[in-house]
Design a protein around this motif. Sequence first.
Motif, PDB file in Angstrom:
ATOM      1  N   UNK A  49       0.818  -1.203   0.000  1.00 46.73           N
ATOM      2  CA  UNK A  49       0.000   0.000   0.000  1.00 46.73           C
ATOM      3  C   UNK A  49       0.862   1.268   0.000  1.00 46.73           C
ATOM      4  N   UNK A  50       2.123   1.132   0.373  1.00 45.62           N
ATOM      5  CA  UNK A  50       3.037   2.276   0.348  1.00 45.62           C
ATOM      6  C   UNK A  50       3.194   2.803  -1.079  1.00 45.62           C
ATOM      7  N   UNK A  51       3.086   1.915  -2.075  1.00 44.01           N
ATOM      8  CA  UNK A  51       3.227   2.339  -3.469  1.00 44.01           C
ATOM      9  C   UNK A  51       2.095   3.260  -3.899  1.00 44.01           C
ATOM     10  N   UNK A  52       0.966   3.232  -3.190  1.00 48.33           N
ATOM     11  CA  UNK A  52      -0.135   4.158  -3.481  1.00 48.33           C
ATOM     12  C   UNK A  52       0.079   5.513  -2.830  1.00 48.33           C
ATOM     13  N   UNK A  53       0.884   5.564  -1.751  1.00 44.75           N
ATOM     14  CA  UNK A  53       1.153   6.830  -1.072  1.00 44.75           C
ATOM     15  C   UNK A  53       1.755   6.601   0.299  1.00 44.75           C
ATOM     16  N   UNK A  54       2.787   7.382   0.620  1.00 45.86           N
ATOM     17  CA  UNK A  54       3.452   7.237   1.920  1.00 45.86           C
ATOM     18  C   UNK A  54       2.910   8.182   2.981  1.00 45.86           C
ATOM     19  N   UNK A  55       2.184   9.216   2.575  1.00 43.71           N
ATOM     20  CA  UNK A  55       1.687  10.219   3.496  1.00 43.71           C
ATOM     21  C   UNK A  55       2.312  11.575   3.204  1.00 43.71           C
ATOM     22  N   UNK A  56       2.122  12.552   4.086  1.00 45.43           N
ATOM     23  CA  UNK A  56       1.581  12.384   5.436  1.00 45.43           C
ATOM     24  C   UNK A  56       0.056  12.273   5.480  1.00 45.43           C
ATOM     25  N   UNK A  57      -0.411  11.544   6.493  1.00 48.12           N
ATOM     26  CA  UNK A  57      -1.813  11.441   6.833  1.00 48.12           C
ATOM     27  C   UNK A  57      -2.003  12.003   8.238  1.00 48.12           C
ATOM     28  N   UNK A  58      -3.223  12.325   8.598  1.00 49.52           N
ATOM     29  CA  UNK A  58      -3.511  12.894   9.919  1.00 49.52           C
ATOM     30  C   UNK A  58      -4.066  11.805  10.827  1.00 49.52           C
ATOM     31  N   UNK A  59      -3.572  11.761  12.052  1.00 52.43           N
ATOM     32  CA  UNK A  59      -4.056  10.780  13.028  1.00 52.43           C
ATOM     33  C   UNK A  59      -4.199  11.443  14.388  1.00 52.43           C
ATOM     34  N   UNK A  60      -5.083  10.874  15.195  1.00 52.74           N
ATOM     35  CA  UNK A  60      -5.221  11.347  16.571  1.00 52.74           C
ATOM     36  C   UNK A  60      -5.572  10.165  17.458  1.00 52.74           C
ATOM     37  N   UNK A  61      -5.405  10.347  18.749  1.00 48.90           N
ATOM     38  CA  UNK A  61      -5.814   9.347  19.732  1.00 48.90           C
ATOM     39  C   UNK A  61      -6.192  10.050  21.031  1.00 48.90           C
ATOM     40  N   UNK A  62      -7.053   9.389  21.808  1.00 50.71           N
ATOM     41  CA  UNK A  62      -7.524   9.939  23.079  1.00 50.71           C
ATOM     42  C   UNK A  62      -7.256   8.926  24.182  1.00 50.71           C
ATOM     43  N   UNK A  63      -6.608   9.385  25.247  1.00 59.79           N
ATOM     44  CA  UNK A  63      -6.355   8.564  26.429  1.00 59.79           C
ATOM     45  C   UNK A  63      -7.227   9.045  27.585  1.00 59.79           C
ATOM     46  N   UNK A  64      -7.638   8.110  28.424  1.00 58.50           N
ATOM     47  CA  UNK A  64      -8.283   8.433  29.702  1.00 58.50           C
ATOM     48  C   UNK A  64      -7.608   7.588  30.768  1.00 58.50           C
ATOM     49  N   UNK A  65      -7.020   8.236  31.763  1.00 57.76           N
ATOM     50  CA  UNK A  65      -6.297   7.532  32.813  1.00 57.76           C
ATOM     51  C   UNK A  65      -6.989   7.651  34.152  1.00 57.76           C
ATOM     52  N   UNK A  66      -6.928   6.579  34.911  1.00 59.60           N
ATOM     53  CA  UNK A  66      -7.502   6.554  36.262  1.00 59.60           C
ATOM     54  C   UNK A  66      -6.472   5.958  37.208  1.00 59.60           C
ATOM     55  N   UNK A  67      -5.984   6.772  38.139  1.00 55.69           N
ATOM     56  CA  UNK A  67      -4.961   6.353  39.078  1.00 55.69           C
ATOM     57  C   UNK A  67      -5.626   5.989  40.404  1.00 55.69           C
ATOM     58  N   UNK A  68      -5.625   4.689  40.723  1.00 52.98           N
ATOM     59  CA  UNK A  68      -6.242   4.230  41.961  1.00 52.98           C
ATOM     60  C   UNK A  68      -5.531   4.770  43.189  1.00 52.98           C
ATOM     61  N   UNK A  69      -4.203   4.674  43.158  1.00 52.64           N
ATOM     62  CA  UNK A  69      -3.362   5.169  44.250  1.00 52.64           C
ATOM     63  C   UNK A  69      -1.970   5.420  43.686  1.00 52.64           C
ATOM     64  N   UNK A  70      -0.987   5.494  44.550  1.00 42.81           N
ATOM     65  CA  UNK A  70       0.352   5.855  44.119  1.00 42.81           C
ATOM     66  C   UNK A  70       1.010   4.787  43.250  1.00 42.81           C
ATOM     67  N   UNK A  71       0.503   3.554  43.280  1.00 43.46           N
ATOM     68  CA  UNK A  71       1.135   2.466  42.543  1.00 43.46           C
ATOM     69  C   UNK A  71       0.275   1.884  41.418  1.00 43.46           C
ATOM     70  N   UNK A  72      -1.033   1.853  41.588  1.00 44.87           N
ATOM     71  CA  UNK A  72      -1.907   1.148  40.661  1.00 44.87           C
ATOM     72  C   UNK A  72      -2.756   2.123  39.840  1.00 44.87           C
TER      73      UNK A  72
END
Length: 242
Positions: A49-72
């Motif tokens: 598929x690289x032969x059709x185009x290498x980019x650039x393309x636009x991408x994004x991602x979303x993280x959601x973090x939950x910290x139970x305590x200092x370790x977990x």
Amino acid sequence: MMKRTFLVFLVLMARNAVGSFSTTLELGPLWQSRNDVGIPSTGGTRFSLVDAGTGPFVAYRIYAGYKLNDRHGFRLLFAPLTVSATGTYGQNIDFAGSTYSAGVPLTATYQFNSYRLTYRYRFFKSEKWEWQIGFTGKIRDAKIALAQGATASESTNVGFVPLLHLAGSYQLNEAWRVFFDLDGLAAPQGRAFDLTLQAAWQPTPLFEFSGGYRTVEGGASNTTVFNFTWLHYLVVAATARF
């Protein structure tokens, strides 16, 4: 349906959190240096598929973090990815039951949406260093599609992938740190690696801004599908903590 379920889970986690909660938006351009395909694995034409185009393309991602305590802690990731490009090939391509002619413009679409839940355990912390280890459950929603005039075909796959998680951070000073983050695992039937290296600036305890490089590499080879991909991202991100 999968996206709605993921977002509902994210909202419920935020509502019921008794520890600390964070959310991160990451975005930037990406390039593909490898995207080799053969569907079916036996009998289908091997092409890139690289032969059709290498980019650039636009991408994004979303993280959601939950910290139970200092370790977990836990982390959710929603990482949609769709790239599409049009090019010509010097050979006929047999793909997913259809044949595409050489020398005629061919549109190739690659989709790889990733939904992940990670458990993280901080096993080391010093004045400068912090290390975390854990496990990631990943659901992939993948599709490769070709279209040429009235001819079109696609191959889809939804599956679960277990990954190992490792993250490390080095505090340069009160406001600046560098960190890396890895989800990855290799097995005889395939592999998946998602690695980032970034520098982060935290002007206040509630906000952090970062930027750097991310690479995603992996694929599978079995009786039905052959696909190995290597993607490269330049990313910027913003994190809010509650």
